[in-house]
Design a protein around this motif. Sequence first.
Motif, PDB file in Angstrom:
ATOM      1  N   LEU A 120       0.807  -1.220   0.000  1.00 27.64           N
ATOM      2  CA  LEU A 120       0.000   0.000   0.000  1.00 27.64           C
ATOM      3  C   LEU A 120       0.844   1.276   0.000  1.00 27.64           C
ATOM      4  N   ARG A 121       2.148   1.149   0.074  1.00 27.57           N
ATOM      5  CA  ARG A 121       3.006   2.330   0.037  1.00 27.57           C
ATOM      6  C   ARG A 121       3.111   2.861  -1.390  1.00 27.57           C
ATOM      7  N   PRO A 122       3.229   4.173  -1.566  1.00 24.39           N
ATOM      8  CA  PRO A 122       3.315   4.727  -2.926  1.00 24.39           C
ATOM      9  C   PRO A 122       4.533   4.195  -3.674  1.00 24.39           C
ATOM     10  N   LYS A 123       4.296   3.762  -4.894  1.00 16.93           N
ATOM     11  CA  LYS A 123       5.409   3.280  -5.730  1.00 16.93           C
ATOM     12  C   LYS A 123       6.062   4.433  -6.498  1.00 16.93           C
ATOM     13  N   LEU A 124       5.332   5.523  -6.669  1.00 17.44           N
ATOM     14  CA  LEU A 124       5.857   6.716  -7.329  1.00 17.44           C
ATOM     15  C   LEU A 124       5.349   7.933  -6.562  1.00 17.44           C
ATOM     16  N   PHE A 125       6.261   8.816  -6.188  1.00 16.16           N
ATOM     17  CA  PHE A 125       5.850  10.057  -5.536  1.00 16.16           C
ATOM     18  C   PHE A 125       6.862  11.137  -5.904  1.00 16.16           C
ATOM     19  N   TYR A 126       6.614  12.365  -5.428  1.00 20.00           N
ATOM     20  CA  TYR A 126       7.429  13.515  -5.847  1.00 20.00           C
ATOM     21  C   TYR A 126       8.212  14.078  -4.659  1.00 20.00           C
ATOM     22  N   ARG A 127       9.508  14.262  -4.885  1.00 24.74           N
ATOM     23  CA  ARG A 127      10.411  14.783  -3.857  1.00 24.74           C
ATOM     24  C   ARG A 127      10.817  16.219  -4.178  1.00 24.74           C
ATOM     25  N   GLY A 128      11.178  16.965  -3.136  1.00 24.41           N
ATOM     26  CA  GLY A 128      11.697  18.309  -3.311  1.00 24.41           C
ATOM     27  C   GLY A 128      10.757  19.405  -2.877  1.00 24.41           C
ATOM     28  N   ASN A 129       9.571  19.047  -2.371  1.00 28.41           N
ATOM     29  CA  ASN A 129       8.606  20.036  -1.909  1.00 28.41           C
ATOM     30  C   ASN A 129       8.938  20.438  -0.472  1.00 28.41           C
TER      31      ASN A 129
END
Length: 493
Positions: free
Chosen positions: A423-432
């Motif tokens: 259930l963990r995200p396989k794709l997410f966004y870093r740097g925010n």
Amino acid sequence: MSTPEARCSGCRFFLWAVLVLFALGALGAALRFLPDRPVTYADPIEHFKYGSTGGERNMGFPYWLFQVLPEVCPDLLPGKGYASLGFIYEPGHDLPVGMSQRRHMGIDRVFLNCAVCHAATVRTAPDAKPMLVAGMPANQLDLMGFQKFVQACVNDRRFTPTQVVPRIAEKSGGLGILDERIVYPLAIHLMRDGVAGLLGRLNFIHLQSDWGPGRVDTFNSAKAIFSVPFEQLPKEELVGVADFPAIWNQGRKQGMQLHWDGNNSRVEERNLSAAFGTGATPRLIDHAAIARIEAWIASAVPPAFEKHYPVDRTLAAHGQKVYGQTCAACHGASGSDFAGEHVGKVTPIQAIGTDRGRLDSYTLQLAQNQGMLYSADPAYRFRHFRKTWGYANAPLDGIWLRAPYLHNGSVPTLWDLLQPVALRPKLFYRGNDLYDPRHLGFVADQPESQGKRLFAFDTRIPGNGNAGHEGPAYGTTLPAADKWALLEYLKTF
């Protein structure tokens, strides 16, 4: 008609004049080229953010070359200036946080210091002013992007004295003849040669996928010191990317197994090892400046979550019980009490089950080689580096600001870390830098923030795996109500 005595007197006068002029020239050259003087700061936090470690002597960019590089090669950056790579600028400073300055060999030189990897901003709301936090992981800094930009620009056809020196003259308000004709043209050629030599040793970064912001391959960089042939290494050694760690409360962590894999138990050796990343080699390191940084991080503490967001104390009280049953033995009794049976000790990789790339990249041979560093100076010689077979259980002080989680930053929030791997995200966004106070982490489901494109982190890439830290011992099987209570308690750390 002059007498022999008069002619002799004239000769002596001429010789004395030549000697005086030579002496004045030598004095001028000495005053210009001999000083070794860093820019200093009385305040310990300012010193941490901008103070020297000595790396400018070895790796330093000439100040004005650093300032004009983004103007020489703007197309090689993702946006405007160094800020587009995650560098942070404060009002009143012309250098970013994590960049120090020193007068050395007749020129002002700048290079990275400890804060470049251990300071970042946090926005508590979309329209809030960014809050700079010293000591937290630099989760917006794209260090690989910076390295590649410098290499590409210095190797670019535009990086020549003809094109660069006029930019420096314009930006600096004018150069003297010595600087315009000799110093900066020579600096440009030396910088090209120096960058080529350095990045030739760090060519492993071209064998890896982009790290993304907030991450670095620490110990493959260390192998470069020993001229390891990366092209001959087994593939499991080549990807050791990990998140920048938080560095608060270092004095209380003396004796714990430090670094992500617990390969050293002495804070001072950890600090000297990390200083290599700032160019501070044994021969050129500024031990007095490092000692000031060590003194600050020994007792520095993270900012309190509750100063910026509310905490449900009733729910947190329930979460404290859940934490005590599930987490305390490995991570300490609380965010300020680090007591626990397994705190600061290594859990074998077979038990923790997280991505083993960082573990495998640190080898027995490297541990042995590190013992040779500072070998000429018994006071600083490394004696505690060891190869381990797992990852260390760290205290959780300031855990709310240490997202993303796991050693490689592969899980965006603490809520996600409490979920089964599936259930963990396989794709997410870093740097925010926009914070999510409900799930405890930085907003990671948006590809852009304030007009800036964020980094897409793919957990399927080698070194980025988000598995492990799963099962009853790690809280992933708890009822949802207990998980929310646990998060509420972790807000107090």
